[in-house]
Design a protein around this motif. Sequence first.
Motif, PDB file in Angstrom:
ATOM      1  N   CYS A 174       0.851  -1.197   0.000  1.00 51.05           N
ATOM      2  CA  CYS A 174       0.000   0.000   0.000  1.00 51.05           C
ATOM      3  C   CYS A 174       0.885   1.244   0.000  1.00 51.05           C
ATOM      4  O   CYS A 174       1.288   1.727   1.082  1.00 51.05           O
ATOM      5  CB  CYS A 174      -0.923   0.014   1.217  1.00 51.05           C
ATOM      6  N   PRO A 175       1.221   1.760  -1.181  1.00 54.87           N
ATOM      7  CA  PRO A 175       2.060   2.969  -1.233  1.00 54.87           C
ATOM      8  C   PRO A 175       1.302   4.168  -0.683  1.00 54.87           C
ATOM      9  O   PRO A 175       0.091   4.311  -0.886  1.00 54.87           O
ATOM     10  CB  PRO A 175       2.337   3.135  -2.729  1.00 54.87           C
ATOM     11  N   GLU A 176       2.016   5.037   0.002  1.00 51.05           N
ATOM     12  CA  GLU A 176       1.438   6.257   0.530  1.00 51.05           C
ATOM     13  C   GLU A 176       2.314   7.444   0.174  1.00 51.05           C
ATOM     14  O   GLU A 176       3.522   7.302  -0.049  1.00 51.05           O
ATOM     15  CB  GLU A 176       1.283   6.176   2.061  1.00 51.05           C
ATOM     16  N   ALA A 177       1.676   8.595   0.120  1.00 52.52           N
ATOM     17  CA  ALA A 177       2.412   9.831  -0.169  1.00 52.52           C
ATOM     18  C   ALA A 177       1.945  10.922   0.775  1.00 52.52           C
ATOM     19  O   ALA A 177       0.751  11.035   1.071  1.00 52.52           O
ATOM     20  CB  ALA A 177       2.190  10.257  -1.617  1.00 52.52           C
ATOM     21  N   ARG A 189      -1.539  22.559   4.620  1.00 49.74           N
ATOM     22  CA  ARG A 189      -1.481  21.425   5.537  1.00 49.74           C
ATOM     23  C   ARG A 189      -0.885  20.248   4.794  1.00 49.74           C
ATOM     24  O   ARG A 189      -0.893  20.197   3.557  1.00 49.74           O
ATOM     25  CB  ARG A 189      -2.862  21.077   6.075  1.00 49.74           C
ATOM     26  N   GLU A 190      -0.353  19.313   5.527  1.00 53.46           N
ATOM     27  CA  GLU A 190       0.222  18.114   4.935  1.00 53.46           C
ATOM     28  C   GLU A 190      -0.697  16.941   5.226  1.00 53.46           C
ATOM     29  O   GLU A 190      -1.046  16.681   6.385  1.00 53.46           O
ATOM     30  CB  GLU A 190       1.620  17.852   5.482  1.00 53.46           C
ATOM     31  N   VAL A 191      -1.095  16.250   4.173  1.00 53.70           N
ATOM     32  CA  VAL A 191      -2.011  15.127   4.316  1.00 53.70           C
ATOM     33  C   VAL A 191      -1.360  13.874   3.743  1.00 53.70           C
ATOM     34  O   VAL A 191      -0.438  13.946   2.920  1.00 53.70           O
ATOM     35  CB  VAL A 191      -3.347  15.399   3.596  1.00 53.70           C
ATOM     36  N   THR A 192      -1.849  12.733   4.167  1.00 57.36           N
ATOM     37  CA  THR A 192      -1.345  11.449   3.689  1.00 57.36           C
ATOM     38  C   THR A 192      -2.439  10.743   2.900  1.00 57.36           C
ATOM     39  O   THR A 192      -3.574  10.618   3.378  1.00 57.36           O
ATOM     40  CB  THR A 192      -0.904  10.560   4.859  1.00 57.36           C
ATOM     41  N   VAL A 193      -2.106  10.291   1.686  1.00 56.20           N
ATOM     42  CA  VAL A 193      -3.076   9.600   0.837  1.00 56.20           C
ATOM     43  C   VAL A 193      -2.465   8.314   0.309  1.00 56.20           C
ATOM     44  O   VAL A 193      -1.241   8.202   0.144  1.00 56.20           O
ATOM     45  CB  VAL A 193      -3.516  10.481  -0.357  1.00 56.20           C
ATOM     46  N   THR A 194      -3.321   7.339   0.056  1.00 59.35           N
ATOM     47  CA  THR A 194      -2.882   6.094  -0.568  1.00 59.35           C
ATOM     48  C   THR A 194      -2.740   6.316  -2.062  1.00 59.35           C
ATOM     49  O   THR A 194      -3.602   6.922  -2.701  1.00 59.35           O
ATOM     50  CB  THR A 194      -3.902   4.976  -0.303  1.00 59.35           C
ATOM     51  N   VAL A 195      -1.645   5.805  -2.615  1.00 56.58           N
ATOM     52  CA  VAL A 195      -1.314   6.030  -4.021  1.00 56.58           C
ATOM     53  C   VAL A 195      -1.385   4.709  -4.774  1.00 56.58           C
ATOM     54  O   VAL A 195      -0.980   3.662  -4.238  1.00 56.58           O
ATOM     55  CB  VAL A 195       0.106   6.624  -4.149  1.00 56.58           C
ATOM     56  N   GLY A 205       7.808   6.157 -10.234  1.00 59.79           N
ATOM     57  CA  GLY A 205       8.790   7.177  -9.877  1.00 59.79           C
ATOM     58  C   GLY A 205       8.231   8.383  -9.151  1.00 59.79           C
ATOM     59  O   GLY A 205       8.849   9.445  -9.167  1.00 59.79           O
ATOM     60  N   LEU A 206       7.073   8.250  -8.505  1.00 58.42           N
ATOM     61  CA  LEU A 206       6.522   9.371  -7.751  1.00 58.42           C
ATOM     62  C   LEU A 206       7.450   9.700  -6.594  1.00 58.42           C
ATOM     63  O   LEU A 206       7.858   8.817  -5.838  1.00 58.42           O
ATOM     64  CB  LEU A 206       5.127   9.012  -7.225  1.00 58.42           C
ATOM     65  N   ASP A 260      -4.877  12.006  -9.314  1.00 57.53           N
ATOM     66  CA  ASP A 260      -3.952  11.790 -10.430  1.00 57.53           C
ATOM     67  C   ASP A 260      -2.712  12.663 -10.247  1.00 57.53           C
ATOM     68  O   ASP A 260      -2.655  13.512  -9.352  1.00 57.53           O
ATOM     69  CB  ASP A 260      -4.614  12.137 -11.765  1.00 57.53           C
ATOM     70  N   VAL A 261      -1.766  12.449 -11.138  1.00 57.06           N
ATOM     71  CA  VAL A 261      -0.582  13.318 -11.203  1.00 57.06           C
ATOM     72  C   VAL A 261      -0.963  14.600 -11.930  1.00 57.06           C
ATOM     73  O   VAL A 261      -1.758  14.577 -12.876  1.00 57.06           O
ATOM     74  CB  VAL A 261       0.578  12.610 -11.938  1.00 57.06           C
ATOM     75  N   ASP A 262      -0.411  15.728 -11.521  1.00 55.44           N
ATOM     76  CA  ASP A 262      -0.675  17.006 -12.180  1.00 55.44           C
ATOM     77  C   ASP A 262       0.274  17.128 -13.379  1.00 55.44           C
ATOM     78  O   ASP A 262       1.470  17.376 -13.218  1.00 55.44           O
ATOM     79  CB  ASP A 262      -0.448  18.160 -11.200  1.00 55.44           C
TER      80      ASP A 262
END
Length: 423
Positions: free
Chosen positions: A98-101, A123-129, A137-138, A163-165
């Motif tokens: 489960c990758p997270e960012a 703010r800094e948040v954590t999401v599953t990627v 390569g994120l 998604d990626v921007d």
Amino acid sequence: MGAHGHGHGHGHAGTGEELEPLSRRTRRALTVVVLVVLAAALAGVLATWPGEVPSASTTYVGAQTVRGEVTGTRMQTCRAELAEERLPDGTMPDTVECPEADVRVPDDVRVPDDAQGRDEATREVTVTVPAAVFHGGLGAGDRVVLTRYPGEAGGEPAYTWEDVDRRLPLAVVLTVFVVLTVAVGRRRGLAALAGLAVGGSAIAFHVVPALLAQENAVVVGLSSAVAVMGVVLYLTHGFSARTTVAYLGTVAGLLVTAGAAVLAVDAAHLTGLSEENAYTVTVVTGAVDLRGVVLAGTLVAALGLLNDVTITQAAAVWEVRAARGGGFRDLFAAGMRVGRDHLASTVYTVTFAYAGAAMPSLLLIELFDQPAGQLVNSSAIAEELVRSAVGGIALALTVPVTTALAAALALRSQPAPARGSGT
């Protein structure tokens, strides 16, 4: 529509003669034919113009799209719960990756703390990627897009991966494409870009909404394609007999494509459910006929191929006529020699293009080691095979039709008197 003839006197190996414009009577007849075709296409567009497109939005009320910057990534181990996490043998693993960012996003909820000297609230948040994105390569510094859902009863909002921007790299690539097209193609390149904009607008404002509104897919695709090519061809190549031949040849090819596509899609029972996005469209709207989407997509895909072939055939016949003359049989034979080579190269180009589009399906099929018969029978591969076959049928019939029409009209363009001959 054939007012200028566009003769070329570029020192051909033969006589190098230019061709005079067609007679007024012939030009008038061509104009009438083209106007009738365009009028029929316009009537089809108006008849299928969507009124109120059904709303298919399932977005959570208050959800917002936000953009942020990745500050770090990591890999976690979590319990497998989703069906798509099953192993190839059908069993469910105990755990999965489960990758997270960690992502820094704008915070419109909190009031900026001026004591910390921040110019804006973040703010800094954590999401599953998605694993594919993580392994692609994120990393820190990458721009991403998240969806923010408001918290219940004024609580903390929740964030999920979207998604990626890609806006910046896409803007750079498109800018380079436009600049090089105009720099090399000059006026023709600029006209081609304008034609591309016309085609894109037709798809965005007519084809897609009309399909969602359950209009007849064949009428939608055919009328829009014929109307678009009427604008694109004359805008890019000018008003000439050659362009008119290419346009009428393209229309004939589109009619063949429509007929062959209907027969093939019905016979193969293609439902358009081979792609996840297509299935989602059906689930969300509850009504869209994906068989029609396959038909309309086949017609749109055929546009560029037919345009390329018909323009080449018309130009080849006119050049042969200007260079060495000859009767209808000679012009037709010479044009077909060019057409056969072009047809052969285009057929495998189309096939490889569709194979590239279906590559994820091919990889999945290879992983499960399916027999060749089952491979061909699968919906995803069958759709690509039908598109390739229908495109090949249309091209095979369009080449001789366009060549014959070009030869007949080229014969009506007589060589101009030699300069300085006193005639």
